[in-house]
Structure formats: structure tokens, C-alpha cells
Design an enzyme around this catalytic site. Structure first.
Site, PDB file in Angstrom:
ATOM      1  N   HIS A 132       0.857  -1.192   0.000  1.00 57.93           N
ATOM      2  CA  HIS A 132       0.000   0.000   0.000  1.00 57.93           C
ATOM      3  C   HIS A 132       0.894   1.244   0.000  1.00 57.93           C
ATOM      4  O   HIS A 132       2.111   1.129   0.159  1.00 57.93           O
ATOM      5  CB  HIS A 132      -0.887   0.018   1.252  1.00 57.93           C
ATOM      6  CG  HIS A 132      -0.084   0.186   2.507  1.00 57.93           C
ATOM      7  ND1 HIS A 132       0.489  -0.886   3.171  1.00 57.93           N
ATOM      8  CD2 HIS A 132       0.279   1.295   3.196  1.00 57.93           C
ATOM      9  CE1 HIS A 132       1.170  -0.440   4.211  1.00 57.93           C
ATOM     10  NE2 HIS A 132       1.060   0.881   4.256  1.00 57.93           N
ATOM     11  N   HIS A 189       5.596   5.749  -1.256  1.00 55.86           N
ATOM     12  CA  HIS A 189       6.362   4.531  -1.483  1.00 55.86           C
ATOM     13  C   HIS A 189       5.552   3.329  -1.010  1.00 55.86           C
ATOM     14  O   HIS A 189       4.617   3.477  -0.243  1.00 55.86           O
ATOM     15  CB  HIS A 189       7.709   4.583  -0.746  1.00 55.86           C
ATOM     16  CG  HIS A 189       7.539   4.579   0.744  1.00 55.86           C
ATOM     17  ND1 HIS A 189       7.209   5.721   1.452  1.00 55.86           N
ATOM     18  CD2 HIS A 189       7.610   3.573   1.656  1.00 55.86           C
ATOM     19  CE1 HIS A 189       7.107   5.416   2.738  1.00 55.86           C
ATOM     20  NE2 HIS A 189       7.333   4.120   2.893  1.00 55.86           N
TER      21      HIS A 189
END
Length: 185
Positions: free
Chosen positions: A43, A129
Site C-alpha cells: 500500500h 512509497h
């Protein structure tokens, strides 16, 4: 106060999770990390809440829903692999995404809504990220040159999620609430 941590995150579609997982297979054989993240847990964190009071959590859900009602979906392209922490012994191995203004806009809306609900959030600048591994523990110093790009893969970001962390389980993150982004046809 709940015992679990909660956070809002951009939910990756299954094909993006699979693509990242497949592209890490060879790297997993070469690099020793304490923990490789389960692909279902991939995620992009938008706001980390930590341990929460139930009323504040409910308030954040309502505020996030209201502020993100008109947020558009968008495309994201996976880019390179990178690290956080010392180059010789990184804390985090991550997959990056190409800069996308709508991702930053979504993160800002979620972040502000959570602050308005009374949460004290991390003040570090948003660095989108996808964490793929934690705590390098190889016998040799980590070599950042061993990292490659992720090739060309683009996916549609069409939802984000409130997650709860279930420590000791794999996958670790449980969906509490999904929020759909406004997809233009």
C-alpha cells in the site's frame, strides 16, 4: 484506546501487488531482510494514526469521507526500488511511484481531515512509497547498486482504505473502511 495501529492508505489493485511481488522474487534470493512484506499488505500510506480512541476514529472516517468525496481516481506508474536508512544496512526497502499531483492532493486531504479529527500526525514531507521489506540483516554491507527498476507498469488508483494492523498475522492489515475515488469514464 485500541491496542492496534490504524492508518489510511492508497489500496493497490491486485495486478499491481502481483507485479511487484513477481519482480522481487529474484531479489529475495539475493538480499536478506528480517521481513518481506506480504503482497496483500502492499500500500501507500496517506496518514498513520497509531493507536486510536474509537470516537476520534469515527470522526476521522466522517471527515475523510466528506473531504475526499470529489477526489478523482488517477493512474500511477511504478518506478524504481529504493531504501530508507543507512546505505550499508537499510531499515526499509521500497518500491517507488512516479510523481502524481492527484496522489499528493489525496494525501493532503486525508491528512488534514485526520488532524481536524484531533490526530497528531507525522510532520515529515510525504514521500509516496510501497514498503516491500524491513530491516536488512545480510552478512555483507547492503549494496544499493543491486537494486533495479521495476520496469514499466501503470495501474489505476481508484480507492483508498482505513486499515487496522493485526500484529503477528500475515497478511497483517485488515480493511476497516474502503473509500472509492471518483473515476471518470
Amino acid at each position: 484506546m485500541t491496542n492496534s495501529n490504524y492508518f489510511y492508505a492508497l489500496k493497490l489493485p491486485n495486478e499491481a501487488k502481483y507485479y511487484i511481488h513477481e519482480n522481487l522474487t529474484e531479489l529475495k534470493d539475493k538480499l536478506t531482510f528480517n521481513k518481506w512484506v506480504h503482497p496483500e499488505d502492499f500500500h501507500i500510506t496517506l496518514a498513520f494514526l497509531g493507536k486510536v480512541e474509537e470516537e476520534k476514529l469515527k470522526d476521522s472516517i466522517q471527515k475523510v469521507r466528506n473531504s475526499c468525496l470529489e477526489q478523482p481516481g488517477f493512474s500511477l506508474k511504478l518506478t524504481e526500488l529504493g531504501i530508507f536508512g543507512p546505505a550499508a544496512s537499510p531499515r526499509i526497502l521500497w518500491a517507488g511511484v512516479q510523481n502524481e499531483d492527484r496522489l499528493y492532493s489525496l494525501q493532503k486531504a486525508v491528512y488534514i481531515s485526520c488532524e481536524e479529527a484531533g490526530f497528531l500526525l507525522d510532520k515529515k514531507p510525504f514521500k509516496p512509497h510501497i514498503t516491500v521489506a524491513r530491516k536488512y540483516k545480510g552478512d555483507n554491507k547492503f549494496n544499493p547498486d543491486s537494486l533495479s527498476t521495476l520496469g514499466e507498469f501503470t495501474f489505476t488508483a481508484d480507492r483508498f482504505t482505513l486499515y487496522k494492523t493485526n500484529i503477528g498475522m500475515s497478511p497483517s492489515y485488515e480493511t476497516i473502511q474502503d473509500f472509492n475515488l471518483n473515476i471518470m469514464e
